[in-house]
Write an enzyme that holds these catalytic residues in place. Sequence first.
Site, PDB file in Angstrom:
ATOM      1  CG  HIS A   1      41.957  59.605 -10.240  1.00 48.90           C
ATOM      2  ND1 HIS A   1      41.892  58.530 -11.083  1.00 48.90           N
ATOM      3  CD2 HIS A   1      43.165  60.162 -10.435  1.00 48.90           C
ATOM      4  CE1 HIS A   1      43.033  58.418 -11.731  1.00 48.90           C
ATOM      5  NE2 HIS A   1      43.832  59.401 -11.349  1.00 48.90           N
TER       6      HIS A   1
ATOM      7  NE  ARG B   1      42.562  55.532 -14.460  1.00 49.43           N
ATOM      8  CZ  ARG B   1      41.728  56.029 -15.385  1.00 49.43           C
ATOM      9  NH1 ARG B   1      40.530  55.522 -15.526  1.00 49.43           N
ATOM     10  NH2 ARG B   1      42.097  57.035 -16.160  1.00 49.43           N
TER      11      ARG B   1
ATOM     12  NE  ARG C   1      46.972  52.430 -15.163  1.00 49.60           N
ATOM     13  CZ  ARG C   1      46.474  53.676 -15.158  1.00 49.60           C
ATOM     14  NH1 ARG C   1      46.640  54.447 -16.216  1.00 49.60           N
ATOM     15  NH2 ARG C   1      45.818  54.125 -14.129  1.00 49.60           N
TER      16      ARG C   1
ATOM     17  CD  GLU D   1      50.538  57.063 -18.512  1.00 51.95           C
ATOM     18  OE1 GLU D   1      49.467  57.626 -18.256  1.00 51.95           O
ATOM     19  OE2 GLU D   1      50.980  56.104 -17.853  1.00 51.95           O
TER      20      GLU D   1
ATOM     21  CG  ASN E   1      43.385  61.352 -18.498  1.00 53.73           C
ATOM     22  OD1 ASN E   1      42.707  61.822 -19.400  1.00 53.73           O
ATOM     23  ND2 ASN E   1      42.998  60.319 -17.779  1.00 53.73           N
ATOM     24  CG  ASP E   2      49.458  61.021 -16.570  1.00 53.42           C
ATOM     25  OD1 ASP E   2      49.465  62.028 -15.828  1.00 53.42           O
ATOM     26  OD2 ASP E   2      49.186  59.886 -16.155  1.00 53.42           O
TER      27      ASP E   2
ATOM     28  NE  ARG F   1      45.612  63.263 -14.407  1.00 51.56           N
ATOM     29  CZ  ARG F   1      45.561  61.950 -14.641  1.00 51.56           C
ATOM     30  NH1 ARG F   1      46.631  61.315 -15.104  1.00 51.56           N
ATOM     31  NH2 ARG F   1      44.468  61.268 -14.448  1.00 51.56           N
TER      32      ARG F   1
ATOM     33  CB  CYS G   1      42.886  54.031 -22.138  1.00 56.05           C
ATOM     34  SG  CYS G   1      44.562  54.294 -21.561  1.00 56.05           S
TER      35      CYS G   1
HETATM   36  C1  PEP Z   1      45.983  58.767 -18.637  1.00 51.57           C
HETATM   37  O1  PEP Z   1      46.966  59.301 -18.120  1.00 51.57           O
HETATM   38  O2  PEP Z   1      45.411  59.220 -19.644  1.00 51.57           O
HETATM   39  C2  PEP Z   1      45.412  57.534 -18.055  1.00 51.57           C
HETATM   40  C3  PEP Z   1      44.482  56.855 -18.699  1.00 51.57           C
HETATM   41  O3  PEP Z   1      45.847  57.140 -16.836  1.00 51.57           O
HETATM   42  P1  PEP Z   1      45.435  57.851 -15.436  1.00 51.57           P
HETATM   43  O4  PEP Z   1      44.308  58.804 -15.724  1.00 51.57           O
HETATM   44  O5  PEP Z   1      45.022  56.759 -14.513  1.00 51.57           O
HETATM   45  O6  PEP Z   1      46.706  58.507 -15.045  1.00 51.57           O
HETATM   46 MG    MG Z   2      48.137  58.226 -16.650  1.00 50.17          MG
END
Ligand code: PEP
Ligand code: MG
Length: 559
Positions: free
Chosen positions: A188, A295, A331, A430, A453-454, A464, A501
């Site tokens: 983050h 978020r 979300r 995800e 990302n997930d 990650r 996203c």
């Molecule tokens: C993701 O997982 O790609 C996502 C957009 O959510 P976050 O990064 O907040 O887990």
């Molecule tokens: Mg995610």
Amino acid sequence: MISIQGKGVSTGVALGPLYFYKRAKAEITHETVEDTAAEWERFKEAQAKAVEQLGELAEKARAEAGDEAALLFETHQLMAEDLDYEEAIQALIQDEKLNAVAAVSDTAAQFAEMFASMDDAYMQARAADVKDVSTRIIGILTGAVQGGIDSEVPVILAADDLAPSETVQLDKSKILGFVTEGGSGSSHTAILARTMGIPAIIGVGKQVKEEYAGREVAIDGTKGEIIVDADENTRKLILKKIADQKKTRELLEKLKGLPNKTKDGQSIRVYCNIGSPDDVPAVLGNDAGGVGLFRSEFLYLNCDDYPSEEYQFEAYKKVLSDMGDKEVVIRTLDIGADKQIDYFDLPKEENPAMGNRALRICLQRPEIFRTQLRALYRASAFGHLCIMFPMVTSVWEVREAKKMCERVKKELTKEGKAFSDSVQIGIMIETPAAAVMSDRLAKEVDFFSCGTNDLTQYTLACDRQNADLGRFFNAHHPAVLRLLKMVCDNAHKNGIWVGICGELGADLELTETFLSIGIDELSVSPRAVLPLRQKIRETNVAVCKDSILGTLLGDKTQD
Ligand code: PEP
Ligand code: MG
């Protein structure tokens, strides 16, 4: 001149003094003081500073989320100056000769216990307030910094890594760039840096030493390079890069108002990811078409207790009304894994990324979910809202979440509270399970948004957050891209739209691929909107599609 290599995760060049992030946790020791008058004076000064800080926070909260949000800080202001509280501290300092830090800490514990033992729920809740106010005063007394930065000038911020709860508290106007010991490209801190449009370098280990604090540092987020005390020639080159960066930005400005259309006429929507109502000016300033991911858990991370329906309503309403008729995807709460919140009191898990998180928590603690959905639906009357559920793996989860939406809508109707009847419901894709089940899931919702990302983390079984996985964490892996294509096909077969996203959406090396598989929307950080628009406008899908799909699906795909 010292040169250090890390991994660049947010592009750009910055030059400024190095500053080490200061954690707000203070060490409390019990000491006997001789000069009790001076110690009392120290307390009074810290108390006055706390009241001043709380006043500023109240104003900020009022501007961002309305009067109710400000009330919490105003209550804390009153608490800091409460006469009984002050007298208890005075007695400990003057009569018991206790140092101010310990006197505040002991008084806080005593008052919190007293409040907690009362029958009245309102008074019980004051226990948390007195602890919070006291932590602030102790922080001031010990030099621990609320918000991590105590500097008059903007700095290059160095830290081991920052938790999401810490990033939300940062004074963003004071940061020119980030350097972190650990972290990863989808941590983050990296996401925050990209949202802010400033450079960030991660994974530098112990190479950035405390003794460099205050010295001039240049960082190049594209190369992942950090230079301490640059020599004259290098400094000149860095200043030139900063000037070039400004020029490129000015050129990109010319793309504002132009459509996101490829050379052969294929359109794609470019939206933004945000974490707070404060980010909306950057969304509009970069000419994005909407918000593709708000978020919402960042609202929760910014609070010391569960945010009320009213607090959330004001924040969502602000984003929706500021965005006018543009689409806003909010979300629902996605905590757990790397986003931990103390007041949720979640049991410690061995493997939190695969544990109780996001929608799983919402379905198990329906009161929390209900409060958020009520706030969301009430806010829907002020704009174009889409609600999105995170971390879905099964069809039944979506059905239950949708049932909860229906229940909330019924309640609001009964209460005569307005809400829009055209709120779209979507889910994040995800997890590999959701991607594989996307043919069935598409029948349940209005849209998909792929959280790459997930999705990358779970598909490749690569954490990650782990900076050491190197080439094993490959977001361009054909397994991830094939899943995206599958999701896209299933969405379109069922007449719903699909976006991305996750951070991959802004990866210009994949823009042609996303256009070729037919993604409808890319949601990226505000500063990435115009570079992406440029890339889209340079692309000719008719020319590249066959070879991209051939490589992706054929046996020549990357090994
Ligand atoms: C993701 O997982 O790609 C996502 C957009 O959510 P976050 O990064 O907040 O887990
Ligand atoms: Mg995610």
